[in-house]
Design a protein around this motif. Structure first.
Motif, PDB file in Angstrom:
ATOM      1  N   GLN A  98       0.827  -1.208   0.000  1.00 28.75           N
ATOM      2  CA  GLN A  98       0.000   0.000   0.000  1.00 28.75           C
ATOM      3  C   GLN A  98       0.868   1.268   0.000  1.00 28.75           C
ATOM      4  O   GLN A  98       0.601   2.210  -0.720  1.00 28.75           O
ATOM      5  CB  GLN A  98      -0.889  -0.025   1.236  1.00 28.75           C
ATOM      6  CG  GLN A  98      -2.031   0.958   1.160  1.00 28.75           C
ATOM      7  CD  GLN A  98      -2.829   0.955   2.461  1.00 28.75           C
ATOM      8  OE1 GLN A  98      -2.779   0.017   3.252  1.00 28.75           O
ATOM      9  NE2 GLN A  98      -3.570   2.018   2.664  1.00 28.75           N
ATOM     10  N   ASP A  99       1.917   1.244   0.874  1.00 27.83           N
ATOM     11  CA  ASP A  99       2.761   2.437   1.021  1.00 27.83           C
ATOM     12  C   ASP A  99       3.709   2.649  -0.151  1.00 27.83           C
ATOM     13  O   ASP A  99       4.098   3.767  -0.461  1.00 27.83           O
ATOM     14  CB  ASP A  99       3.597   2.349   2.308  1.00 27.83           C
ATOM     15  CG  ASP A  99       2.730   2.452   3.552  1.00 27.83           C
ATOM     16  OD1 ASP A  99       1.534   2.817   3.402  1.00 27.83           O
ATOM     17  OD2 ASP A  99       3.226   2.179   4.670  1.00 27.83           O
ATOM     18  N   LEU A 100       4.122   1.547  -0.754  1.00 33.84           N
ATOM     19  CA  LEU A 100       5.104   1.667  -1.846  1.00 33.84           C
ATOM     20  C   LEU A 100       4.533   1.045  -3.126  1.00 33.84           C
ATOM     21  O   LEU A 100       4.952  -0.022  -3.561  1.00 33.84           O
ATOM     22  CB  LEU A 100       6.406   0.944  -1.460  1.00 33.84           C
ATOM     23  CG  LEU A 100       7.054   1.366  -0.142  1.00 33.84           C
ATOM     24  CD1 LEU A 100       8.072   0.331   0.320  1.00 33.84           C
ATOM     25  CD2 LEU A 100       7.726   2.723  -0.286  1.00 33.84           C
ATOM     26  N   PRO A 101       3.546   1.689  -3.737  1.00 34.13           N
ATOM     27  CA  PRO A 101       2.878   1.090  -4.904  1.00 34.13           C
ATOM     28  C   PRO A 101       3.829   0.845  -6.073  1.00 34.13           C
ATOM     29  O   PRO A 101       3.608  -0.057  -6.887  1.00 34.13           O
ATOM     30  CB  PRO A 101       1.799   2.116  -5.262  1.00 34.13           C
ATOM     31  CG  PRO A 101       2.187   3.389  -4.579  1.00 34.13           C
ATOM     32  CD  PRO A 101       3.004   3.002  -3.400  1.00 34.13           C
ATOM     33  N   GLU A 102       4.914   1.632  -6.144  1.00 32.19           N
ATOM     34  CA  GLU A 102       5.845   1.446  -7.273  1.00 32.19           C
ATOM     35  C   GLU A 102       6.567   0.093  -7.206  1.00 32.19           C
ATOM     36  O   GLU A 102       7.067  -0.407  -8.205  1.00 32.19           O
ATOM     37  CB  GLU A 102       6.847   2.609  -7.362  1.00 32.19           C
ATOM     38  CG  GLU A 102       7.704   2.860  -6.142  1.00 32.19           C
ATOM     39  CD  GLU A 102       7.070   3.809  -5.136  1.00 32.19           C
ATOM     40  OE1 GLU A 102       5.827   3.765  -4.961  1.00 32.19           O
ATOM     41  OE2 GLU A 102       7.805   4.581  -4.492  1.00 32.19           O
ATOM     42  N   PHE A 103       6.591  -0.514  -5.987  1.00 34.69           N
ATOM     43  CA  PHE A 103       7.232  -1.836  -5.855  1.00 34.69           C
ATOM     44  C   PHE A 103       6.192  -2.955  -5.737  1.00 34.69           C
ATOM     45  O   PHE A 103       6.518  -4.060  -5.345  1.00 34.69           O
ATOM     46  CB  PHE A 103       8.155  -1.873  -4.631  1.00 34.69           C
ATOM     47  CG  PHE A 103       9.317  -0.921  -4.743  1.00 34.69           C
ATOM     48  CD1 PHE A 103      10.321  -1.124  -5.686  1.00 34.69           C
ATOM     49  CD2 PHE A 103       9.408   0.192  -3.918  1.00 34.69           C
ATOM     50  CE1 PHE A 103      11.388  -0.231  -5.791  1.00 34.69           C
ATOM     51  CE2 PHE A 103      10.463   1.073  -4.006  1.00 34.69           C
ATOM     52  CZ  PHE A 103      11.458   0.868  -4.957  1.00 34.69           C
ATOM     53  N   ALA A 104       4.910  -2.611  -6.003  1.00 34.49           N
ATOM     54  CA  ALA A 104       3.819  -3.581  -5.812  1.00 34.49           C
ATOM     55  C   ALA A 104       4.090  -4.884  -6.564  1.00 34.49           C
ATOM     56  O   ALA A 104       3.879  -5.982  -6.041  1.00 34.49           O
ATOM     57  CB  ALA A 104       2.504  -2.967  -6.262  1.00 34.49           C
ATOM     58  N   ASP A 105       4.594  -4.763  -7.799  1.00 31.02           N
ATOM     59  CA  ASP A 105       4.869  -5.947  -8.630  1.00 31.02           C
ATOM     60  C   ASP A 105       5.892  -6.846  -7.986  1.00 31.02           C
ATOM     61  O   ASP A 105       5.738  -8.063  -7.911  1.00 31.02           O
ATOM     62  CB  ASP A 105       5.401  -5.511 -10.000  1.00 31.02           C
ATOM     63  CG  ASP A 105       4.291  -4.902 -10.824  1.00 31.02           C
ATOM     64  OD1 ASP A 105       3.114  -5.025 -10.366  1.00 31.02           O
ATOM     65  OD2 ASP A 105       4.590  -4.285 -11.858  1.00 31.02           O
ATOM     66  N   LEU A 106       6.918  -6.205  -7.485  1.00 28.48           N
ATOM     67  CA  LEU A 106       8.011  -6.945  -6.853  1.00 28.48           C
ATOM     68  C   LEU A 106       7.484  -7.754  -5.671  1.00 28.48           C
ATOM     69  O   LEU A 106       7.794  -8.941  -5.513  1.00 28.48           O
ATOM     70  CB  LEU A 106       9.076  -5.950  -6.382  1.00 28.48           C
ATOM     71  CG  LEU A 106      10.322  -6.529  -5.745  1.00 28.48           C
ATOM     72  CD1 LEU A 106      11.195  -7.202  -6.809  1.00 28.48           C
ATOM     73  CD2 LEU A 106      11.127  -5.430  -5.045  1.00 28.48           C
TER      74      LEU A 106
END
Lengths: 284, 224
Positions: A98-106
């Motif tokens: 939730q906090d780091l959506p740019e790493f959601a895929d990872l």
């Protein structure tokens, strides 16, 4: 009654002089008011930052639930600790996504959840200082299943240094402003009394008692302090509105502070008048 | 009434203003205190009024001793001793009546009695018609009359006058002196400091005390 009548008569007889004295009192207290406003907001800002002081205790993956429960209870029992929240590996992952959506895929493609489980320790207000942080961290580190304890040591140290510097600056500046205000008020009232030295002289000459002579002047001093204090309050409030509207959001000072300011103005007035009149009473 | 016993007064910078002065003024006496400037007249008057204390010796005024009266209680002496100055010391911007009433008010006279009494005092000094005039609009002689009315406000036992005619012309001086004699005739003692020997010669039946360099060098009572 005579004292009040005389004090008001003095204002009527020399409105410019008494007005000037009250204006000087008002300006002196206005400076203190502005200082109070700045100090109060600085304190609020520091408190807001302090609230973010939190200790995070990372636990090893192989720890048993019973050990987690025991440690959570023991840490909660430390008097300075307000709350110990357990964050499981799953919760940590959800929060990270939730906090780091740019790493959601990872996070979603990883086969193993890389994030550790942890305790988030929140300290009680007033106990968020370096000594308590160190003590609670040490207690947490003592558990064998604790992998790491983090509280942003450098940041906390800087915050507390800032607090100490802030407190010292406030005390020194506050004392300086206080003295300047006392001097200005004292001078203003001395001038007002000096202008009426003939009256004092004649009162002594014809046999008025010292208390009788003194009372109207003390009352006048208190009135100058009161009027000056109220004006200072209004000026400070206008400044606050101005800053709020055109610069940034600030908080208004508590009512108690205003009351203390006005009462201090009145006391200053009485004291300054009392000291000035004493000199004149010795002259005849 | 007024008794000075071996009174000396020394000022830190000026030195001795009075040296071993003794005299006694009785009830109802009229006394001129004469001498050159700097002979110690004003110092004597101030000591009698207890505006100052002697360096040594004792000043007794209407029962009060300079050794016993504190600065706090000096008002008790002041209500028994009226004081008139050369420069009148009136409150400018106030009327003659207000100036006299002020002395009554600050010594505790009720507001009801104050104005009528002030009016009576002004008529006693012959200034009734000008009671409503501002004091700065009055002549020197008239201002001195207001000052005398004020000095009489508390029914004192003695009236001290320090060069009261010093700022007045001949005619006004005679008027003020006549007034002092009237006041004295009513039984009040008058101690008047003056360097004007013309006045002293004119009023031959008054007692004369002469000061020189802080010492009493002549007393008409003991000389007679």
């Amino acid at each position: 009654m005579h004292a009040l009548r005389e004090a008001l008569a003095a204002v009527k007889r020399a409105p410019l002089l008494t007005g000037l004295a009250a204006a000087m009192v008002a300006l002196a207290l206005y400076v203190l008011g502005l200082f109070g406003l700045a100090t109060y907001n600085l304190r609020l800002a520091l408190s807001a930052i302090e609230e973010r002081v939190e200790i995070v205790v990372y636990l090893r993956d192989d720890v048993r639930q019973s050990e987690i429960d025991l440690a959570q209870n023991e840490l909660s029992e430390i008097p300075e600790v307000a709350r110990v929240s357990y964050v499981s590996k799953r919760d940590a992952l959800a929060r990270a996504q939730q906090d780091l959506p740019e790493f959601a895929d990872l996070f979603s493609t990883a086969e193993v959840n890389p994030l550790p489980q942890s305790f988030e320790i929140e300290l009680r207000p007033g106990a968020r200082n370096q000594e308590v942080v160190d003590r609670v961290s040490a207690a947490a580190t003592a558990y064998p299943f604790v992998e790491d304890v983090r509280f942003g040591r450098e940041w906390v140290e800087k915050l507390f240094t800032l607090r100490r510097v802030g407190a010292a600056t406030t005390a020194v500046l506050g004392a300086a402003f206080f003295m300047v205000a006392a001097l200005i008020i004292g001078t203003a009232l001395r001038i007002a009394i000096f202008a009426r030295r003939d009256e004092i002289y004649i009162m002594r000459l014809v046999g008025a008692k010292n208390g009788f002579i003194r009372r109207p002047f003390l009352l006048e001093g208190a009135l100058s302090g009161l009027v000056g204090g109220v004006f200072a309050w209004l000026l400070t409030y206008l400044s606050y509105r101005g800053v709020y509207a055109f610069l940034f959001a600030v908080a208004w000072i508590p009512t108690g502070w205003i009351a203390v300011g006005i009462v201090a103005g009145m006391l200053f007035g009485v004291l300054a008048s009392g000291m000035a009149i004493r000199r004149h009473l010795r002259e005849v | 009434m007024i008794k000075l016993t071996n009174v000396s007064k020394e000022y830190p910078k000026r030195g001795y203003a009075l040296r071993d002065v003794s005299f006694h003024i009785h009830k109802g006496e009229f006394v001129f205190l004469t001498g050159h400037s700097g002979s110690g007249k004003t110092t004597t008057m101030r000591l009698v009024h207890m505006a100052e204390r002697p360096t040594s010796g004792e000043v007794r005024v209407t029962g009060f001793s300079s050794e016993l009266v504190s600065s706090r209680d000096v008002w008790k002496v002041r209500r028994r001793v009226g004081y008139v100055f050369q420069d009148f010391r009136l409150l400018p911007g106030r009327t003659a009546l207000e100036n006299v009433a002020f002395a009554l008010e600050v010594t505790g006279t009720s507001r009801r009695d104050m104005m009528s009494r002030a009016q009576r005092l002004l008529s006693q000094v012959g200034l009734s018609p000008k009671s409503g005039a501002l004091v700065n609009e009055l002549s020197g002689g008239e201002q001195q009359r207001v000052a005398i009315a004020r000095a009489l406000a508390n029914d004192p036992f003695v009236l001290l006058a320090d060069e009261p005619t010093g700022n007045l012309d001949d005619r006004a001086t005679r008027g003020i002196m006549d007034l002092f004699w009237e006041i004295n005739a009513s039984g009040m003692a008058v101690l008047m400091a003056t360097h004007d020997l013309e006045i002293v010669r004119r009023y031959t039946h008054a007692r004369v005390l002469e000061l020189d360099d802080g010492r009493v060098v002549y007393d008409s009572v003991t000389a007679a």
